[in-house]
Design an enzyme around this catalytic site. Structure first.
Site, PDB file in Angstrom:
ATOM      1  N   ARG A 196      17.930 -15.825  13.910  1.00 41.66           N
ATOM      2  CA  ARG A 196      16.524 -16.079  14.219  1.00 41.66           C
ATOM      3  C   ARG A 196      16.298 -17.324  15.086  1.00 41.66           C
ATOM      4  O   ARG A 196      15.718 -18.323  14.647  1.00 41.66           O
ATOM      5  CB  ARG A 196      15.695 -16.175  12.935  1.00 41.66           C
ATOM      6  CG  ARG A 196      15.666 -14.889  12.173  1.00 41.66           C
ATOM      7  CD  ARG A 196      14.844 -14.983  10.915  1.00 41.66           C
ATOM      8  NE  ARG A 196      13.428 -14.689  11.136  1.00 41.66           N
ATOM      9  CZ  ARG A 196      12.559 -14.552  10.147  1.00 41.66           C
ATOM     10  NH1 ARG A 196      12.940 -14.698   8.902  1.00 41.66           N
ATOM     11  NH2 ARG A 196      11.303 -14.262  10.393  1.00 41.66           N
ATOM     12  N   ARG A 234      10.474 -21.132   7.776  1.00 42.84           N
ATOM     13  CA  ARG A 234      10.685 -21.011   9.204  1.00 42.84           C
ATOM     14  C   ARG A 234       9.389 -21.008   9.990  1.00 42.84           C
ATOM     15  O   ARG A 234       9.310 -21.518  11.120  1.00 42.84           O
ATOM     16  CB  ARG A 234      11.419 -19.689   9.433  1.00 42.84           C
ATOM     17  CG  ARG A 234      12.344 -19.671  10.550  1.00 42.84           C
ATOM     18  CD  ARG A 234      12.805 -18.255  10.768  1.00 42.84           C
ATOM     19  NE  ARG A 234      12.301 -17.805  12.043  1.00 42.84           N
ATOM     20  CZ  ARG A 234      12.829 -18.136  13.189  1.00 42.84           C
ATOM     21  NH1 ARG A 234      13.889 -18.899  13.229  1.00 42.84           N
ATOM     22  NH2 ARG A 234      12.310 -17.715  14.323  1.00 42.84           N
ATOM     23  N   LYS A 246      -0.346 -12.991   4.398  1.00 43.35           N
ATOM     24  CA  LYS A 246       0.457 -14.217   4.579  1.00 43.35           C
ATOM     25  C   LYS A 246       0.752 -14.436   6.064  1.00 43.35           C
ATOM     26  O   LYS A 246       0.587 -15.542   6.583  1.00 43.35           O
ATOM     27  CB  LYS A 246       1.774 -14.095   3.803  1.00 43.35           C
ATOM     28  CG  LYS A 246       2.794 -15.166   4.163  1.00 43.35           C
ATOM     29  CD  LYS A 246       4.082 -15.016   3.392  1.00 43.35           C
ATOM     30  CE  LYS A 246       5.094 -14.097   4.036  1.00 43.35           C
ATOM     31  NZ  LYS A 246       5.787 -14.652   5.214  1.00 43.35           N
ATOM     32  N   ASN A 247       1.195 -13.385   6.732  1.00 40.94           N
ATOM     33  CA  ASN A 247       1.649 -13.559   8.113  1.00 40.94           C
ATOM     34  C   ASN A 247       0.505 -13.751   9.107  1.00 40.94           C
ATOM     35  O   ASN A 247       0.740 -14.163  10.242  1.00 40.94           O
ATOM     36  CB  ASN A 247       2.524 -12.371   8.543  1.00 40.94           C
ATOM     37  CG  ASN A 247       3.906 -12.458   7.924  1.00 40.94           C
ATOM     38  OD1 ASN A 247       4.227 -13.434   7.242  1.00 40.94           O
ATOM     39  ND2 ASN A 247       4.722 -11.444   8.146  1.00 40.94           N
ATOM     40  N   ASP A 280       9.498  -5.526   7.899  1.00 41.24           N
ATOM     41  CA  ASP A 280       9.130  -6.060   6.582  1.00 41.24           C
ATOM     42  C   ASP A 280       8.912  -4.962   5.537  1.00 41.24           C
ATOM     43  O   ASP A 280       8.675  -5.272   4.368  1.00 41.24           O
ATOM     44  CB  ASP A 280       7.871  -6.933   6.688  1.00 41.24           C
ATOM     45  CG  ASP A 280       8.169  -8.285   7.327  1.00 41.24           C
ATOM     46  OD1 ASP A 280       9.351  -8.622   7.503  1.00 41.24           O
ATOM     47  OD2 ASP A 280       7.202  -9.013   7.651  1.00 41.24           O
ATOM     48  N   CYS A 299      18.817 -18.262   8.783  1.00 40.98           N
ATOM     49  CA  CYS A 299      18.351 -17.906   7.453  1.00 40.98           C
ATOM     50  C   CYS A 299      18.979 -16.594   7.048  1.00 40.98           C
ATOM     51  O   CYS A 299      19.722 -15.999   7.806  1.00 40.98           O
ATOM     52  CB  CYS A 299      16.834 -17.854   7.382  1.00 40.98           C
ATOM     53  SG  CYS A 299      16.159 -16.346   8.005  1.00 40.98           S
TER      54      CYS A 299
HETATM   55  C1  UD1 Z   1       7.494 -12.571  11.996  1.00 39.98           C
HETATM   56  C2  UD1 Z   1       7.104 -12.408  10.554  1.00 39.98           C
HETATM   57  C3  UD1 Z   1       8.196 -11.704   9.778  1.00 39.98           C
HETATM   58  C4  UD1 Z   1       8.535 -10.383  10.452  1.00 39.98           C
HETATM   59  C5  UD1 Z   1       8.822 -10.578  11.928  1.00 39.98           C
HETATM   60  C6  UD1 Z   1       9.001  -9.269  12.685  1.00 39.98           C
HETATM   61  C7  UD1 Z   1       5.658 -14.298  10.119  1.00 39.98           C
HETATM   62  C8  UD1 Z   1       5.461 -15.601   9.450  1.00 39.98           C
HETATM   63  N1  UD1 Z   1       6.865 -13.729   9.986  1.00 39.98           N
HETATM   64  O1  UD1 Z   1       8.680 -13.382  12.029  1.00 39.98           O
HETATM   65  O2  UD1 Z   1       7.722 -11.470   8.451  1.00 39.98           O
HETATM   66  O3  UD1 Z   1       9.672  -9.818   9.824  1.00 39.98           O
HETATM   67  O4  UD1 Z   1       7.750 -11.293  12.564  1.00 39.98           O
HETATM   68  O5  UD1 Z   1       7.905  -8.447  12.516  1.00 39.98           O
HETATM   69  O6  UD1 Z   1       4.739 -13.758  10.720  1.00 39.98           O
HETATM   70  N2  UD1 Z   1      13.779 -13.969  18.491  1.00 39.98           N
HETATM   71  C9  UD1 Z   1      14.576 -14.581  19.439  1.00 39.98           C
HETATM   72  N3  UD1 Z   1      14.125 -15.760  19.993  1.00 39.98           N
HETATM   73  C10 UD1 Z   1      12.939 -16.317  19.637  1.00 39.98           C
HETATM   74  C11 UD1 Z   1      12.136 -15.668  18.668  1.00 39.98           C
HETATM   75  C12 UD1 Z   1      12.592 -14.496  18.108  1.00 39.98           C
HETATM   76  O7  UD1 Z   1      15.643 -14.096  19.791  1.00 39.98           O
HETATM   77  O8  UD1 Z   1      12.604 -17.381  20.170  1.00 39.98           O
HETATM   78  C13 UD1 Z   1      14.261 -12.716  17.866  1.00 39.98           C
HETATM   79  C14 UD1 Z   1      14.467 -12.814  16.368  1.00 39.98           C
HETATM   80  O9  UD1 Z   1      15.730 -13.354  16.058  1.00 39.98           O
HETATM   81  C15 UD1 Z   1      14.313 -11.393  15.937  1.00 39.98           C
HETATM   82  C16 UD1 Z   1      13.245 -10.850  16.899  1.00 39.98           C
HETATM   83  O10 UD1 Z   1      13.223 -11.752  18.002  1.00 39.98           O
HETATM   84  O11 UD1 Z   1      15.510 -10.688  16.148  1.00 39.98           O
HETATM   85  C17 UD1 Z   1      11.856 -10.759  16.322  1.00 39.98           C
HETATM   86  O12 UD1 Z   1      11.530 -11.997  15.710  1.00 39.98           O
HETATM   87  P1  UD1 Z   1      10.032 -12.518  15.627  1.00 39.98           P
HETATM   88  O13 UD1 Z   1       9.089 -11.399  16.007  1.00 39.98           O
HETATM   89  O14 UD1 Z   1       9.914 -13.773  16.388  1.00 39.98           O
HETATM   90  O15 UD1 Z   1       9.870 -12.814  14.075  1.00 39.98           O
HETATM   91  P2  UD1 Z   1       9.172 -14.043  13.390  1.00 39.98           P
HETATM   92  O16 UD1 Z   1       7.969 -14.451  14.174  1.00 39.98           O
HETATM   93  O17 UD1 Z   1      10.183 -15.058  13.039  1.00 39.98           O
END
Ligand code: UD1
Length: 420
Positions: A122, A93, A22-23, A307, A117
């Site tokens: 996030r 998201r 999925k990811n 995850d 969420c």
């Molecule tokens: C992706 C995965 C999710 C997984 C996560 C971490 C997908 C669709 N989802 O989510 O399943 O749990 O990676 O492996 O691939 N953050 C910020 N600012 C930003 C972006 C992120 O502060 O602009 C923070 C987030 O709040 C979190 C951390 O960075 O604490 C990691 O998030 P991120 O790696 O971006 O996760 P996702 O891409 O949302």
């Protein structure tokens, strides 16, 4: 709303084929917005999040279709819309992943701001910073992120403050069509990023460094469509392997290169499982033994994946000994612990750590899924509990697990989906 009814106490035994990831599929589907010509994507899992992304791409003007074998065809040549509406973004998201491709292709984009969420606030500030560094003007109006780069994006040297999977994906997609070379530092190294880069490269992108902390992207004037097969879902595979270990059973997962599982297999071995690996399969066997408690701390790849945290919380709930499960990637991602307590688990939360004293057994109870991976962990808890566990709000699980009840039934579990 559907529920899952699990009657625990059966050892899982059997073989399953890993679904597509999925990811990995979600950013790859978003990246088709960059292509001139049709993209044929194979091994796209049948999931709610994938359906949402297809709807989003259609709403942007793409022509999408799914073949009987699961392959998806996406053609974005006529996709001229640049607005990702609230109604779709609020349900997923990962819709934010269209921001970079839309901006790179059309010079403008309007994407509804993804709300907070269940697993923490996030934010998307790092996605925005990376695109601003490439010359985009970005504002927030009426709940929408409005991005503009009328003369195109320009290559830059950008360092992410913290490692972000989605932020890296948005930036690398956007940089693929930028003028000049972009260097992205402190990027995420997840296998799904590598898969995205390989897809972009198959479309004609010039990118180096995937799997390391630095990506170098030399922008090209255009990308073309083609055929690509998405990598297997390491989190789905890990979930079934943990379910095997928790129930004292044996599960073999095929069509997966076991090296992508990384520390997940190490932790299963620490829990006392025998994990065997072949070229395209991995098998976890517990031989009727009770698992040993195993500490985990979540980290970006190659660390232990957030995850898989909830599933290991379930394993520890019935393990021998005490375990500490620490969540460092997301705030507020230990919610499954409260539901597991209702099943007799002994879990104390201290800050971002769950301290779990393993119990010989859990008892079935009505519980509620709070997010995707928490739902999976409640299914695992239900599989080892005595009596009946009813898991409500399973639309969360349908976002990320293809046919979970059918798969578990084929492994010998007593699990049914009921509507009501
Ligand atoms: C992706 C995965 C999710 C997984 C996560 C971490 C997908 C669709 N989802 O989510 O399943 O749990 O990676 O492996 O691939 N953050 C910020 N600012 C930003 C972006 C992120 O502060 O602009 C923070 C987030 O709040 C979190 C951390 O960075 O604490 C990691 O998030 P991120 O790696 O971006 O996760 P996702 O891409 O949302």
């Amino acid at each position: 709303m559907d529920s899952l009814i699990v009657r625990g106490g059966h050892r899982l035994d059997g073989t399953l084929r890993a679904s597509g990831s999925k990811n990995a599929a979600l950013p790859i589907m978003a990246a088709t917005l960059l292509a001139q010509g049709a993209c044929h994507l194979e091994r796209i899992p049948v999931l709610r999040d994938i359906a949402t992304m297809l709807t989003l791409l259609s709403s942007l003007g793409a022509t999408v279709s799914r073949a009987a074998d699961g392959a998806v065809r996406i053609e974005c040549d006529q996709a001229c819309e640049v607005t990702a509406p609230y109604d779709l973004v609020k349900t997923m998201r990962a819709s934010i992943l269209v921001l970079g491709p839309l901006l790179a292709r059309h010079g403008k984009a309007a994407v509804s701001f993804p709300g907070g969420c269940a697993i923490g606030s996030r934010p998307v500030d790092l996605h925005i910073q990376a695109l601003e560094a490439m010359g985009a003007a970005i504002s927030v109006e009426g709940g929408y992120i409005l991005a503009e780069a009328p003369h195109g994006l320009v290559g830059t040297d950008f360092t992410f403050d913290i490692t972000t999977v989605g932020g890296t994906e948005n930036a690398v997609m956007a940089a693929s069509l930028a003028n000049g070379t972009t260097v992205l530092r402190n990027v995420a190294r997840e296998p799904e990023i590598i898969d995205l880069v390989q897809f972009l490269r198959s479309m004609g992108a010039d990118i180096a460094g995937e799997g390391t902390e630095m990506l170098t992207i030399r922008g090209v004037p255009c990308l073309t469509g083609g055929t690509y097969s998405v990598m297997p879902d390491r989190i789905e595979v890990g979930t079934y392997l943990v379910a095997a270990a928790a129930t004292g059973g044996r599960v073999r997962m095929t069509d997966i290169d076991p090296s992508v599982l990384g520390v997940i297999t190490d932790k299963l071995r620490s829990a006392g499982a025998s994990v065997r690996e072949g070229e395209q399969w991995v098998e976890c066997e517990m031989d009727g033994k009770r698992p040993q408690a195993v500490d985990v701390t979540t980290e970006p790849f190659p660390g232990f994946p957030t995850d898989m945290q909830a599933q290991f919380t379930a394993l520890n709930a019935i393990a021998q000994g005490e375990a500490r499960v620490t969540e460092t990637v997301f705030e507020n991602r230990l919610m499954q612990a409260h539901e597991m307590r209702r099943m007799g688990a002994h879990i104390v939360i201290e800050g971002n750590t769950a301290i779990i004293s393993g119990q010989p057994s859990l008892q079935g109870a009505p519980v509620m899924a709070s997010d995707l991976r928490a739902s999976a962990s409640l299914v695992i808890a239900g599989l080892v509990a005595s009596g009946e566990t009813r898991i409500d709000r399973i639309y969360h699980i349908d976002r990320g697990y293809e046919n979970i009840e059918g798969n578990l039934q084929s492994l010998g579990a007593d699990i049914q989906r009921v509507s009501g």
